[in-house]
Write a protein that holds these residues in place. Sequence first.
Motif, PDB file in Angstrom:
ATOM      1  N   GLY A  54      11.409   1.767   8.868  1.00  0.00           N
ATOM      2  CA  GLY A  54      10.297   0.875   8.519  1.00  0.00           C
ATOM      3  C   GLY A  54      10.189   0.902   7.015  1.00  0.00           C
ATOM      4  N   CYS A  55       9.130   0.326   6.478  1.00  0.00           N
ATOM      5  CA  CYS A  55       9.030   0.278   5.020  1.00  0.00           C
ATOM      6  C   CYS A  55       8.877   1.661   4.413  1.00  0.00           C
ATOM      7  CB  CYS A  55       7.902  -0.661   4.609  1.00  0.00           C
ATOM      8  SG  CYS A  55       8.308  -2.385   4.988  1.00  0.00           S
ATOM      9  N   SER A  56       8.546   2.670   5.226  1.00  0.00           N
ATOM     10  CA  SER A  56       8.471   4.037   4.713  1.00  0.00           C
ATOM     11  C   SER A  56       9.807   4.486   4.122  1.00  0.00           C
ATOM     12  CB  SER A  56       8.042   5.011   5.813  1.00  0.00           C
ATOM     13  OG  SER A  56       9.010   5.088   6.824  1.00  0.00           O
ATOM     14  N   HIS A  75      15.593   8.748  12.316  1.00  0.00           N
ATOM     15  CA  HIS A  75      15.614   7.544  13.144  1.00  0.00           C
ATOM     16  C   HIS A  75      14.190   7.043  13.382  1.00  0.00           C
ATOM     17  CE1 HIS A  75      19.862   7.408  14.683  1.00  0.00           C
ATOM     18  NE2 HIS A  75      19.842   8.479  13.956  1.00  0.00           N
ATOM     19  N   HIS A  76      14.075   5.820  13.852  1.00  0.00           N
ATOM     20  CA  HIS A  76      12.761   5.199  14.062  1.00  0.00           C
ATOM     21  C   HIS A  76      11.957   5.989  15.098  1.00  0.00           C
ATOM     22  CE1 HIS A  76       9.765   2.182  13.821  1.00  0.00           C
ATOM     23  NE2 HIS A  76      10.027   1.582  14.966  1.00  0.00           N
ATOM     24  N   GLY A  77      10.777   6.462  14.697  1.00  0.00           N
ATOM     25  CA  GLY A  77       9.897   7.206  15.602  1.00  0.00           C
ATOM     26  C   GLY A  77      10.214   8.672  15.707  1.00  0.00           C
ATOM     27  N   GLY A 103       5.253   4.684   9.513  1.00  0.00           N
ATOM     28  CA  GLY A 103       4.339   3.571   9.746  1.00  0.00           C
ATOM     29  C   GLY A 103       3.574   3.757  11.048  1.00  0.00           C
ATOM     30  N   ASP A 104       2.640   2.848  11.300  1.00  0.00           N
ATOM     31  CA  ASP A 104       1.859   2.922  12.539  1.00  0.00           C
ATOM     32  C   ASP A 104       2.736   2.647  13.763  1.00  0.00           C
ATOM     33  OD1 ASP A 104       2.192   0.289  11.743  1.00  0.00           O
ATOM     34  OD2 ASP A 104       0.055  -0.112  11.500  1.00  0.00           O
ATOM     35  N   GLY A 105       3.738   1.797  13.602  1.00  0.00           N
ATOM     36  CA  GLY A 105       4.661   1.540  14.714  1.00  0.00           C
ATOM     37  C   GLY A 105       5.473   2.779  15.040  1.00  0.00           C
ATOM     38  N   GLY A 106       6.074   3.370  14.012  1.00  0.00           N
ATOM     39  CA  GLY A 106       6.886   4.567  14.209  1.00  0.00           C
ATOM     40  C   GLY A 106       6.068   5.725  14.754  1.00  0.00           C
ATOM     41  N   SER A 107       4.806   5.812  14.371  1.00  0.00           N
ATOM     42  CA  SER A 107       3.957   6.937  14.789  1.00  0.00           C
ATOM     43  C   SER A 107       3.348   6.732  16.169  1.00  0.00           C
ATOM     44  CB  SER A 107       2.809   7.123  13.788  1.00  0.00           C
ATOM     45  OG  SER A 107       3.299   7.314  12.495  1.00  0.00           O
ATOM     46  N   GLY A 110       0.798  -1.230   0.000  1.00  0.00           N
ATOM     47  CA  GLY A 110       0.000   0.000   0.000  1.00  0.00           C
ATOM     48  C   GLY A 110       0.827   1.274   0.000  1.00  0.00           C
ATOM     49  N   HIS A 111       2.078   1.200   0.476  1.00  0.00           N
ATOM     50  CA  HIS A 111       2.918   2.409   0.544  1.00  0.00           C
ATOM     51  C   HIS A 111       2.978   3.164  -0.796  1.00  0.00           C
ATOM     52  CE1 HIS A 111       4.922   2.704   4.509  1.00  0.00           C
ATOM     53  NE2 HIS A 111       4.932   1.387   4.545  1.00  0.00           N
ATOM     54  N   PRO A 112       3.317   2.475  -1.916  1.00  0.00           N
ATOM     55  CA  PRO A 112       3.455   3.248  -3.163  1.00  0.00           C
ATOM     56  C   PRO A 112       2.149   3.868  -3.636  1.00  0.00           C
ATOM     57  CG  PRO A 112       3.751   0.885  -3.565  1.00  0.00           C
ATOM     58  CD  PRO A 112       3.723   1.082  -2.094  1.00  0.00           C
ATOM     59  N   ASN A 136      -0.985   2.832   8.108  1.00  0.00           N
ATOM     60  CA  ASN A 136      -1.469   1.828   9.061  1.00  0.00           C
ATOM     61  C   ASN A 136      -1.712   0.501   8.350  1.00  0.00           C
ATOM     62  OD1 ASN A 136      -2.836   0.247  10.870  1.00  0.00           O
ATOM     63  ND2 ASN A 136      -4.517   1.681  11.233  1.00  0.00           N
ATOM     64  N   ASN A 137      -0.782  -0.446   8.578  1.00  0.00           N
ATOM     65  CA  ASN A 137      -0.983  -1.793   8.030  1.00  0.00           C
ATOM     66  C   ASN A 137      -1.178  -2.801   9.167  1.00  0.00           C
ATOM     67  OD1 ASN A 137       1.651  -1.974   8.969  1.00  0.00           O
ATOM     68  ND2 ASN A 137       2.563  -1.753   6.942  1.00  0.00           N
ATOM     69  N   THR A 138      -1.426  -2.303  10.347  1.00  0.00           N
ATOM     70  CA  THR A 138      -1.730  -3.055  11.583  1.00  0.00           C
ATOM     71  C   THR A 138      -0.555  -3.864  12.149  1.00  0.00           C
ATOM     72  OG1 THR A 138      -2.599  -5.148  10.679  1.00  0.00           O
ATOM     73  CG2 THR A 138      -4.165  -3.290  10.833  1.00  0.00           C
ATOM     74  N   ILE A 139       0.621  -3.696  11.561  1.00  0.00           N
ATOM     75  CA  ILE A 139       1.782  -4.482  12.017  1.00  0.00           C
ATOM     76  C   ILE A 139       3.091  -3.693  11.854  1.00  0.00           C
ATOM     77  CG2 ILE A 139       0.967  -6.879  11.666  1.00  0.00           C
ATOM     78  CD1 ILE A 139       2.200  -6.547   8.793  1.00  0.00           C
ATOM     79  N   TYR A 140       4.169  -4.274  12.396  1.00  0.00           N
ATOM     80  CA  TYR A 140       5.527  -3.806  12.101  1.00  0.00           C
ATOM     81  C   TYR A 140       5.980  -4.596  10.870  1.00  0.00           C
ATOM     82  CZ  TYR A 140       6.316  -1.573  16.716  1.00  0.00           C
ATOM     83  OH  TYR A 140       6.293  -0.766  17.819  1.00  0.00           O
ATOM     84  N   ALA A 141       5.813  -3.998   9.702  1.00  0.00           N
ATOM     85  CA  ALA A 141       6.019  -4.777   8.475  1.00  0.00           C
ATOM     86  C   ALA A 141       7.486  -5.079   8.191  1.00  0.00           C
ATOM     87  CB  ALA A 141       5.398  -4.033   7.297  1.00  0.00           C
ATOM     88  N   MET A 142       8.336  -4.051   8.258  1.00  0.00           N
ATOM     89  CA  MET A 142       9.718  -4.250   7.817  1.00  0.00           C
ATOM     90  C   MET A 142      10.446  -5.318   8.621  1.00  0.00           C
ATOM     91  SD  MET A 142      12.723  -1.568   6.961  1.00  0.00           S
ATOM     92  CE  MET A 142      12.494  -1.569   5.190  1.00  0.00           C
ATOM     93  N   THR A 143      10.082  -5.467   9.889  1.00  0.00           N
ATOM     94  CA  THR A 143      10.807  -6.419  10.734  1.00  0.00           C
ATOM     95  C   THR A 143      10.133  -7.789  10.797  1.00  0.00           C
ATOM     96  OG1 THR A 143       9.721  -5.260  12.550  1.00  0.00           O
ATOM     97  CG2 THR A 143      12.043  -4.792  12.202  1.00  0.00           C
TER      98      THR A 143
HETATM   99  C1  LIG Z   1      15.007   2.485  17.892  1.00  0.00           C
HETATM  100  C2  LIG Z   1      14.683   1.332  16.977  1.00  0.00           C
HETATM  101  N1  LIG Z   1      13.978   0.289  17.473  1.00  0.00           N
HETATM  102  C3  LIG Z   1      13.657  -0.743  16.663  1.00  0.00           C
HETATM  103  C4  LIG Z   1      14.052  -0.738  15.358  1.00  0.00           C
HETATM  104  C5  LIG Z   1      13.724  -1.909  14.465  1.00  0.00           C
HETATM  105  N2  LIG Z   1      12.676  -1.618  13.518  1.00  0.00           N
HETATM  106  C6  LIG Z   1      12.964  -1.295  12.226  1.00  0.00           C
HETATM  107  S1  LIG Z   1      11.578  -1.115  11.268  1.00  0.00           S
HETATM  108  C7  LIG Z   1      10.595  -1.466  12.628  1.00  0.00           C
HETATM  109  C8  LIG Z   1       9.104  -1.564  12.486  1.00  0.00           C
HETATM  110  C9  LIG Z   1       8.486  -0.566  11.613  1.00  0.00           C
HETATM  111  O1  LIG Z   1       7.091  -0.703  11.654  1.00  0.00           O
HETATM  112  P1  LIG Z   1       6.163   0.465  11.254  1.00  0.00           P
HETATM  113  O2  LIG Z   1       6.633   1.740  11.848  1.00  0.00           O
HETATM  114  O3  LIG Z   1       4.747   0.083  11.536  1.00  0.00           O
HETATM  115  O4  LIG Z   1       6.384   0.606   9.673  1.00  0.00           O
HETATM  116  P2  LIG Z   1       6.121  -0.466   8.493  1.00  0.00           P
HETATM  117  O5  LIG Z   1       7.409  -1.198   8.294  1.00  0.00           O
HETATM  118  O6  LIG Z   1       4.979  -1.328   8.915  1.00  0.00           O
HETATM  119  O7  LIG Z   1       5.765   0.381   7.300  1.00  0.00           O
HETATM  120  C10 LIG Z   1      11.347  -1.718  13.770  1.00  0.00           C
HETATM  121  C11 LIG Z   1      10.783  -2.072  15.092  1.00  0.00           C
HETATM  122  C12 LIG Z   1      14.785   0.364  14.885  1.00  0.00           C
HETATM  123  N3  LIG Z   1      15.157   0.444  13.614  1.00  0.00           N
HETATM  124  N4  LIG Z   1      15.080   1.385  15.719  1.00  0.00           N
END
Ligand SMILES: Cc1ncc(C[n+]2csc(CCOP(=O)(O)OP(=O)(O)O)c2C)c(N)n1
Length: 224
Positions: free
Chosen positions: A39-41, A56-58, A81-85, A11-13, A109-116
């Motif tokens: 993340g996949c973003s 960085h993440h988040g 992503g939903d995880g990062g947000s 869904g990202h693209p 929002n894909n309901t999961i941590y997709a990239m990991t």
């Molecule tokens: C501080 C930190 N914690 C954990 C990770 C590992 N990590 C990389 S991508 C990811 C999940 C991303 O999920 P989301 O934000 O929902 O994005 P999506 O991949 O689903 O688009 C995590 C936990 C990281 N890169 N940095």
Amino acid sequence: MPEAKFCVGCGHPIALMALNKVLDEMGLTKKAVLGLDIGCSLLAWNYLPVNTFQTHHGRVTPTMLAFKRARPGSICLAYAGDGGSYAIGWQSLFHAARRDEPITVIVINNTIYAMTGGQTAPTTMHGEKTPTSPNGYPDEPFHGPEILKDIVKPGAYIARTAVNDMAQMRMFIKKAIETQQAGHFSLVEFLSLCPVNWHTNGPDTLKFLEENMKPVFKVGEIAG
Ligand SMILES: Cc1ncc(C[n+]2csc(CCOP(=O)(O)OP(=O)(O)O)c2C)c(N)n1
Ligand code: SF4
């Protein structure tokens, strides 16, 4: 256009193409800065003809609001992503919304941590099976936009759309960018697709969005 790094059916693209179209129509492509979370973003880093900034993440929200303060004339987009947000980045996102920082946050929002590998995220739905909830997630999902609605200032804009509704995506993105131009905070959540981690074929991927996600996460304008 460079070769897409996203998986087939992602869904990202689709969300990014909608964003690209709106920026082009508004004549803002050159003024836009697309901040990318981990993340996949991050696969969007060379996908659109806009400047991107990897964070960085988040941390995409505080980074992009700092960018906005330094370059007030730019259109700052925080894409995550939903995880990062809603997990690691929630404190930054919450306070940026509370302070009415004039940036636009885009949440996929894909309901999961997709990239990991598809682990549970704050948006994982009750009963949803993931590698970290193999018997079905026991809790209820987090509704970020609905929570932010109660703390944003007048003038802010918050909405939720889905990647199978191009007209609505474009309308909401345009309003969100206009909100930023008017000096207020905006956020659009996109219900997205991750067939790889959902383990779904084409029809079942769209069915998951329509029948599982949309009843739980209501699309529409939430604030503004
Ligand atoms: C501080 C930190 N914690 C954990 C990770 C590992 N990590 C990389 S991508 C990811 C999940 C991303 O999920 P989301 O934000 O929902 O994005 P999506 O991949 O689903 O688009 C995590 C936990 C990281 N890169 N940095
Ligand atoms: S893992 Fe899922 S969210 Fe990430 S690129 Fe592939 S389909 Fe898209």
